[in-house]
Write an enzyme that holds these catalytic residues in place. Structure first.
Site, PDB file in Angstrom:
ATOM      1  N   ASP A  58     -10.843   5.754   7.614  1.00 14.80           N
ATOM      2  CA  ASP A  58     -10.359   5.447   6.461  1.00 14.80           C
ATOM      3  C   ASP A  58     -11.395   4.005   6.032  1.00 14.80           C
ATOM      4  O   ASP A  58     -10.848   3.252   5.494  1.00 14.80           O
ATOM      5  CB  ASP A  58      -9.065   5.318   6.222  1.00 14.80           C
ATOM      6  N   VAL A 103       4.044  -2.194   3.696  1.00 21.84           N
ATOM      7  CA  VAL A 103       4.196  -3.528   3.079  1.00 21.84           C
ATOM      8  C   VAL A 103       3.830  -4.788   4.026  1.00 21.84           C
ATOM      9  O   VAL A 103       4.379  -4.609   5.350  1.00 21.84           O
ATOM     10  CB  VAL A 103       5.329  -3.527   2.569  1.00 21.84           C
ATOM     11  N   GLY A 135       0.902  -1.019  -0.170  1.00 25.23           N
ATOM     12  CA  GLY A 135       0.052  -0.134   0.028  1.00 25.23           C
ATOM     13  C   GLY A 135       0.718   1.285   0.079  1.00 25.23           C
ATOM     14  O   GLY A 135       1.991   1.132  -0.098  1.00 25.23           O
ATOM     15  N   GLU A 147       1.264   3.245   2.392  1.00 26.68           N
ATOM     16  CA  GLU A 147       1.830   3.768   3.818  1.00 26.68           C
ATOM     17  C   GLU A 147       2.765   2.354   4.189  1.00 26.68           C
ATOM     18  O   GLU A 147       3.638   2.570   5.313  1.00 26.68           O
ATOM     19  CB  GLU A 147       0.856   4.097   4.837  1.00 26.68           C
TER      20      GLU A 147
END
Length: 493
Positions: free
Chosen positions: A382, A244, A240, A242
């Site tokens: 999120d 791993v 992603g 931000e």
């Protein structure tokens, strides 16, 4: 037969004949003729022929042969120079490697075959130091320390103190005279290049690339494996902006830690290039506000990992389905693996559910959002179909590193955004009972905001956030919860 005795005829001679020097020369000549029957003609050259050359001296012959060898060696050097230099304006020279020919009388005046490097006319003298009185000479020949030529040569010599990777060339040999302005510009450029090289090296050694880890992170993983906490790390399962995520098999359990059979290792990327607005979620969080430093990105990464650990611990205490935290080491978070046999549980956007399962998932998420808001005092910030997993017939929440409390200056905005994502996904999925984003917001928060349109609804949310921020500034503490008319209704299937 080669092993047979040679058939030799003995020649009788007297002792005087044996001791004769002339007989010895004749025997030597016969042996030479037998060994070399054909006489090879010696090629005549300029160093052998001549009327005034005495070839009977071995010393003279050796010197002439050495001189011819040196001449061929120098010619080879000249060919190498011509090949390397070509038509370049800047040329190199092999003069220092050429041989000295004290007996070379045939060389032309304009061709330099040798050169004594101890007295090189092309090598500039090193700059001399100025005496303490500040000048040299008398009268018209006086030279001060501010002389242009002296300062220029000193600046050229000082260039040798630059970093080794900054190529300055042989400025002393070319007798360069750099002005102070040029030298200062080169000095600044050398320092800039040195700092840039250091930054590139630091980035290469410490940055975390996609599907890879830096040496420091690799060392942390090795220590976990060597300590027996992890048995083996199989590979990458998710990437992603931000972090791993890697899959690993758990090792031996300890007295204070229960290690699951399968683990998920979340390595937070140490570069902020792909996710530059992390500070929006963490700088106003009262738990990390005093430790926040935008000037130190590595501290932000560690606080980001620590924040996810604390949020997951809250959720686990409240009984919300989420990964179980095993251990946190700097920016590496080890959690329980949601899946089976190295196959991660699918995301809600990737799984195909029937109408009943879709309706069941919606009510589960609605209860999870209410539970997260009331019991955990958190807003996911999120929440979408990308951060919800479907495993064992229920929904699991993941990726809570950006989650904040409702009293965060943007907490209600994040909650409204989560409600919009959830409402739109399940309305598209065919769930008729799915509430719209405003109804879902009131159902989760219990604030019962009454507004006819979305613009007015968001304006009231911003007013509540402003009221809470003013309360914090005036009283030095945050509100425990926003005022509401009562507990939110619990929706059940």
């Amino acid at each position: 037969c080669p092993w047979g005795a040679p058939n030799t005829t003995s020649i009788s001679c007297s002792l005087a004949d044996v001791m004769s020097e002339q007989l010895a020369k004749e025997l030597q000549l016969e042996e030479e003729n037998a060994a070399f029957p054909e006489v090879v003609a010696v090629a005549e050259g300029p160093f052998i022929t001549g009327e005034n050359i005495d070839t009977s001296s071995d010393l003279m012959l050796a010197q002439m042969l050495q001189m011819e060898f040196d001449r061929e060696y120098d010619a080879q050097l000249r060919r190498e120079e011509k090949k390397i230099n070509g038509d370049s304006k800047v040329s190199i020279s092999f003069e220092n490697y050429r041989k000295v020919h004290p007996y070379d009388s045939d060389s032309s005046e304009d061709e330099v075959d040798w050169q004594d490097t101890r007295h090189d006319p092309y090598r500039a003298d090193k700059p001399t130091t100025t005496p303490r009185k500040g000048f040299i000479g008398k009268g018209k020949d006086i030279t001060t320390k501010h002389d242009e030529v002296v300062c220029g040569r000193k600046n050229t010599a000082r260039m040798e103190n630059f970093a080794p990777e900054f190529q300055v060339g042989d400025g002393i040999g070319m007798d360069l005279k750099l002005s102070n302005q040029v030298f200062n510009a080169l000095k600044q450029h050398a320092y800039s290049e040195e700092r840039r090289s250091a930054r590139l090296h630091e980035k290469k050694e410490n940055s975390t690339a996609e599907k890879a880890v830096d040496p420091k992170t690799r060392l942390l993983l090795y220590k976990m494996v060597n300590a027996g906490m992890l048995e083996t790390i199989t590979g990458c399962i998710s990437t992603g902006k931000e972090s791993v995520v890697f899959h690993a098999y758990g090792g031996n359990a300890t007295e204070d830690k229960v290690i699951p059979p399968e683990c998920a290792i979340k390595v937070f990327k140490t570069t902020l290039n792909e996710f530059k607005n992390r500070d929006k979620y963490i700088k106003d969080d009262y738990r990390f506000k005093d430790r926040f430093s935008k000037l130190n990105p590595r501290k932000i990464i560690r606080m980001w990992a620590e924040k996810e650990k604390h949020n997951l611990t809250r959720m686990q205490t409240a009984g919300i389905p989420c990964p179980q935290v095993v251990i946190l080491k700097k920016h590496v978070l080890v959690m329980s693996f949601i899946g089976h046999d190295q196959v991660p549980a699918p995301k809600l956007k990737d799984v195909t559910l029937g109408s009943e399962d879709m309706k069941k998932a919606y009510y589960q998420i609605l209860n999870l959002m209410q539970q997260l808001y009331k019991e955990c005092n958190l807003v996911h910030a999120d929440l979408s179909e990308y951060n919800m997993l479907w495993h064992d017939g229920k929904v699991w929440l993941i990726d809570v590193s950006q989650s904040v409390e409702p009293t965060h200056p943007h907490g209600l905005e994040f909650l409204f955004r989560d409600c919009r994502n959830v409402s739109q996904f399940f309305q598209k999925g065919g769930v008729a009972e799915a509430l719209n984003e405003r109804e879902l917001f009131n159902a989760v928060s219990g604030l019962n905001i009454t507004a006819d349109n979305e613009v007015d609804f968001q304006a009231e949310i911003e007013a509540l956030e402003k009221m809470n921020e003013d309360h914090v500034q005036n009283h030095g503490k945050k509100l425990s919860m926003f005022s509401s008319d009562g507990d939110p209704p619990i929706y059940d299937e």
